[in-house]
Motif scaffolding. Sequence first.
Motif, PDB file in Angstrom:
ATOM      1  N   LEU A  53      64.939  35.561 -30.440  1.00  0.00           N
ATOM      2  CA  LEU A  53      64.046  34.795 -31.319  1.00  0.00           C
ATOM      3  C   LEU A  53      63.334  35.749 -32.263  1.00  0.00           C
ATOM      4  O   LEU A  53      62.885  36.821 -31.856  1.00  0.00           O
ATOM      5  N   SER A  54      63.205  35.345 -33.509  1.00  0.00           N
ATOM      6  CA  SER A  54      62.438  36.142 -34.475  1.00  0.00           C
ATOM      7  C   SER A  54      61.652  35.210 -35.394  1.00  0.00           C
ATOM      8  O   SER A  54      62.058  34.080 -35.661  1.00  0.00           O
ATOM      9  N   VAL A  55      60.525  35.714 -35.878  1.00  0.00           N
ATOM     10  CA  VAL A  55      59.624  34.927 -36.719  1.00  0.00           C
ATOM     11  C   VAL A  55      60.122  34.931 -38.161  1.00  0.00           C
ATOM     12  O   VAL A  55      60.585  35.950 -38.671  1.00  0.00           O
ATOM     13  N   TYR A  56      60.032  33.782 -38.789  1.00  0.00           N
ATOM     14  CA  TYR A  56      60.368  33.652 -40.208  1.00  0.00           C
ATOM     15  C   TYR A  56      59.319  32.775 -40.887  1.00  0.00           C
ATOM     16  O   TYR A  56      58.538  32.097 -40.229  1.00  0.00           O
ATOM     17  N   VAL A  57      59.332  32.775 -42.206  1.00  0.00           N
ATOM     18  CA  VAL A  57      58.421  31.953 -43.008  1.00  0.00           C
ATOM     19  C   VAL A  57      59.219  30.805 -43.613  1.00  0.00           C
ATOM     20  O   VAL A  57      60.311  31.002 -44.125  1.00  0.00           O
ATOM     21  N   GLY A  58      58.660  29.609 -43.546  1.00  0.00           N
ATOM     22  CA  GLY A  58      59.264  28.438 -44.169  1.00  0.00           C
ATOM     23  C   GLY A  58      58.192  27.658 -44.908  1.00  0.00           C
ATOM     24  O   GLY A  58      57.024  28.041 -44.910  1.00  0.00           O
ATOM     25  N   ALA A  59      58.593  26.566 -45.529  1.00  0.00           N
ATOM     26  CA  ALA A  59      57.654  25.684 -46.228  1.00  0.00           C
ATOM     27  C   ALA A  59      57.918  24.253 -45.772  1.00  0.00           C
ATOM     28  O   ALA A  59      59.068  23.852 -45.601  1.00  0.00           O
ATOM     29  N   ASP A  60      56.846  23.484 -45.567  1.00  0.00           N
ATOM     30  CA  ASP A  60      57.006  22.100 -45.153  1.00  0.00           C
ATOM     31  C   ASP A  60      57.128  21.178 -46.363  1.00  0.00           C
ATOM     32  O   ASP A  60      57.152  21.635 -47.514  1.00  0.00           O
ATOM     33  N   GLU A  61      57.189  19.881 -46.098  1.00  0.00           N
ATOM     34  CA  GLU A  61      57.378  18.901 -47.177  1.00  0.00           C
ATOM     35  C   GLU A  61      56.206  18.844 -48.138  1.00  0.00           C
ATOM     36  O   GLU A  61      56.320  18.290 -49.227  1.00  0.00           O
ATOM     37  N   TYR A  62      55.066  19.429 -47.760  1.00  0.00           N
ATOM     38  CA  TYR A  62      53.899  19.452 -48.635  1.00  0.00           C
ATOM     39  C   TYR A  62      53.784  20.759 -49.409  1.00  0.00           C
ATOM     40  O   TYR A  62      52.824  20.952 -50.154  1.00  0.00           O
ATOM     41  N   GLY A  63      54.725  21.662 -49.193  1.00  0.00           N
ATOM     42  CA  GLY A  63      54.695  22.947 -49.864  1.00  0.00           C
ATOM     43  C   GLY A  63      53.829  23.986 -49.167  1.00  0.00           C
ATOM     44  O   GLY A  63      53.620  25.073 -49.688  1.00  0.00           O
ATOM     45  N   ASP A  64      53.336  23.651 -47.978  1.00  0.00           N
ATOM     46  CA  ASP A  64      52.536  24.601 -47.210  1.00  0.00           C
ATOM     47  C   ASP A  64      53.464  25.527 -46.432  1.00  0.00           C
ATOM     48  O   ASP A  64      54.458  25.081 -45.842  1.00  0.00           O
ATOM     49  N   TYR A  65      53.120  26.794 -46.420  1.00  0.00           N
ATOM     50  CA  TYR A  65      53.923  27.766 -45.699  1.00  0.00           C
ATOM     51  C   TYR A  65      53.550  27.779 -44.227  1.00  0.00           C
ATOM     52  O   TYR A  65      52.415  27.521 -43.857  1.00  0.00           O
TER      53      TYR A  65
END
Length: 179
Positions: free
Chosen positions: A100-112
Motif C-alpha cells: 500500500l502507498s499513499v497518493y493524492v486524488g480529487a473528489d467530485e467537488y474538486g477537493d484533494y
Amino acid sequence: MRMIGAAAFLGVLAGWASAEGAERDWAHKDWRAEMRGEVCSIHTGGDAEGSFRLEFDRGGFNAEAIYHPLWYRSEPQPLDFDDGFEILIDGEAIWLGDELSVYVGADEYGDYFRAAALTSGFVQELATALRAGGRIGFVVLRAGREPALYDELSLSGFTANFLKAAEWCGFNPDALPAS
C-alpha cells in the motif's frame, strides 16, 4: 432487404451504445457493486468510517484496491506520504500491507484527498484473502508514534459483490489478468 439490414445495424449500434453507458447497482449485506460504463467497482464503509473499494475495467484489467480513511475537510489529512501500513484480515496481519502507498486524488467537488492504493499486481491475492475473511483492518504505521488502527470494515457480502463485478465486467474472479 436493405431496410432489414439497416434496422439490424441500428439495433447493434443501440445495443453497443447502451453497453458503453451501462449503469448497474447491486448490494448485498455490507458491500455494494456498481458498473459505470466499462468500469465495475465494489465498496464498503463510508458512513462515519473509512471506505474501501476495488475497481476493475472490462476483462478484469487495471484492477485497483483503494482505502480512504475517514477525513473531515476541516481537519488535517489523515495520511502522510511516509506512512506504512498493515492490512489485517480477522485481526491477523497479512504481508500485503507493504504494497500500500499513499497518493493524492480529487473528489467530485474538486477537493484533494490522500488515500492508500495497493500495487495493482497484488489485487488478486488480496481478493482471495478477503473472500476467506470476515473483517479487514487498516493499521497506519508512522514514525514516532504507536501503530494506529484507522478502520476495521466488514467483509460480509464481499464475495457475492466480487462475483457480481466479475459477471458484469467479464473476468475470472480466481484469475485477474496481470495489469
